[in-house]
Write an enzyme that holds these catalytic residues in place. Structure first.
Site, PDB file in Angstrom:
ATOM      1  N   GLU A 123     104.164 -31.614 109.440  1.00  0.00           N
ATOM      2  CA  GLU A 123     103.098 -30.920 108.841  1.00  0.00           C
ATOM      3  C   GLU A 123     102.413 -29.324 109.275  1.00  0.00           C
ATOM      4  O   GLU A 123     103.363 -28.869 110.419  1.00  0.00           O
ATOM      5  CB  GLU A 123     101.978 -32.242 109.821  1.00  0.00           C
ATOM      6  CG  GLU A 123     101.583 -31.900 111.123  1.00  0.00           C
ATOM      7  CD  GLU A 123     101.282 -33.295 111.713  1.00  0.00           C
ATOM      8  OE1 GLU A 123     101.166 -34.144 110.477  1.00  0.00           O
ATOM      9  OE2 GLU A 123     100.576 -33.185 112.392  1.00  0.00           O
ATOM     10  N   HIS A 181     101.611 -32.328 120.186  1.00  0.00           N
ATOM     11  CA  HIS A 181     100.455 -31.210 119.463  1.00  0.00           C
ATOM     12  C   HIS A 181      99.536 -32.242 120.290  1.00  0.00           C
ATOM     13  O   HIS A 181      99.348 -33.262 119.986  1.00  0.00           O
ATOM     14  CB  HIS A 181     101.014 -31.195 118.496  1.00  0.00           C
ATOM     15  CG  HIS A 181     100.961 -32.116 117.455  1.00  0.00           C
ATOM     16  ND1 HIS A 181     102.117 -32.436 117.365  1.00  0.00           N
ATOM     17  CD2 HIS A 181     100.690 -32.948 116.553  1.00  0.00           C
ATOM     18  CE1 HIS A 181     102.001 -33.844 115.967  1.00  0.00           C
ATOM     19  NE2 HIS A 181     100.999 -34.012 116.407  1.00  0.00           N
ATOM     20  N   ARG A 201     101.778 -41.994 120.477  1.00  0.00           N
ATOM     21  CA  ARG A 201     100.552 -41.120 120.707  1.00  0.00           C
ATOM     22  C   ARG A 201     101.048 -41.053 122.316  1.00  0.00           C
ATOM     23  O   ARG A 201     101.714 -42.567 122.389  1.00  0.00           O
ATOM     24  CB  ARG A 201      99.741 -42.365 120.535  1.00  0.00           C
ATOM     25  CG  ARG A 201      97.801 -41.822 121.218  1.00  0.00           C
ATOM     26  CD  ARG A 201      97.183 -43.007 121.210  1.00  0.00           C
ATOM     27  NE  ARG A 201      96.872 -43.093 119.551  1.00  0.00           N
ATOM     28  CZ  ARG A 201      96.693 -44.407 118.992  1.00  0.00           C
ATOM     29  NH1 ARG A 201      96.854 -45.383 119.348  1.00  0.00           N
ATOM     30  NH2 ARG A 201      96.472 -43.717 117.669  1.00  0.00           N
TER      31      ARG A 201
END
Length: 324
Positions: A123, A181, A201
């Site tokens: 992304e 990130h 996560r």
């Protein structure tokens, strides 16, 4: 070819409430919501269960999936249709972080296919707006081994080894799979990514929801998906010359350019791909195949691959231009 009915297509945004979301998507980007914690606006999505619906023109009410099944290469481009079939390869979002998002990463194509029957999730972020002194977390601030990482994770000192970058409008980041990130509080971004909703996560600031529950962590899955040897090449430097497409990111999954429009531009599509335009400031008119659409700040539009020429008009607007 069905391109006699194809035109610049807009979709109804799919708004997502998030524990960390806020009100900027409504207040700055004019998204239609009464909620106080809208975290994401999915502008163009082919994620199962969250398929975008056309909001304009002859195809209004049809889903993106309907278009892909009917028009195939006329939407995607012939090469893209050969690769992706009837799946749209990108997920396009605006994200508002009122609070820090969880510290996370995304698996690569190989891991995602094996574990989740999904694409990976490469992304990029373009900062649309950022409060003073707000940050993104991207990568590590030192050489980190799995052992060092796990020690800090266990002791809840992970932030000591993470790289914090202060950001402002226009800053752009390329987030490859395997890179740790997060988006920090006060930052709103445009996000362009592979069609995937797979996120690992690893730390969520020990916060709880209204019912006192913590969100699930994925540390067992994450440890072998982290790339500890990545170079610090995540900041994107790009030109801002007016009225031409300034390349920002070019990777196997998407190409994104910065386009500042201050006059009328005649564009030719010779890429055998659809084009997406996200408007991050101002307002443009896009005309193609006899149809004209206005795209205002916070709006996104899809130009099917069959539209080989089109015109973009504005006195002062900023666009992100995306193709595959």
């Amino acid at each position: 070819m069905n391109n006699e009915t194809l035109y610049p297509i807009k979709f109804t945004p799919i708004l997502k409430e998030k524990i960390w979301g806020g009100q900027k998507l409504r207040e700055i980007l004019n998204k239609n919501s009464e909620s106080s914690n809208i975290g994401e606006s999915w502008e163009i999505s082919d994620v199962e269960g969250d398929t975008s619906i056309v909001s304009n023109g002859l195809l209004k009410g049809k889903s993106l999936k309907d278009l892909l099944l009917k028009f195939k290469g006329d939407i995607l481009g012939e090469k893209n249709h050969e690769v992706f079939g009837d799946k749209f390869p990108l997920l396009i979002k605006f994200i508002d972080a009122k609070q820090d998002l969880s510290i996370q990463l995304h698996p690569n194509d190989e891991i995602a296919a094996k574990r989740h029957n999904s694409f990976g999730k490469t992304e990029m972020w373009y900062v649309v707006q950022a409060d003073e002194n707000s940050n993104l977390i991207v990568g590590f601030n030192q050489k980190v081994t799995p052992e060092i990482y796990l020690k800090h994770l266990k002791e809840k000192t992970l932030t000591e080894i993470l790289n914090f970058d202060k950001v402002s409008e226009g800053d752009t980041y390329f987030i490859e799979v395997g890179r740790v990130h997060t988006i920090g509080a006060g930052v709103m971004v445009a996000e362009i990514q592979q069609t995937s909703d797979i996120t690992y996560r690893v730390y969520d600031w020990d916060r709880v929801d209204d019912e006192g529950n913590k969100r699930e962590l994925h540390n067992d899955l994450a440890i072998d998906a982290i790339d500890f040897d990545m170079p610090d090449n995540f900041r994107v430097n790009y030109s801002k010359e007016e009225n031409i497409s300034n390349e920002m990111v070019s990777c196997p999954y998407f190409n994104t350019s910065y386009l500042k429009v201050t006059e009328t531009l005649d564009k030719l599509n010779n890429k055998d791909s659809f084009f997406i335009y996200m408007c991050t400031s101002g307002e443009v008119e896009i005309e193609a195949n006899g149809f004209t659409e206005t795209v205002a700040k916070g709006e996104t539009i899809l130009l099917p691959a069959a539209l080989k020429s089109y015109q973009i008009r504005s006195k002062n607007a900023t666009l992100l231009e995306v193709y595959v």
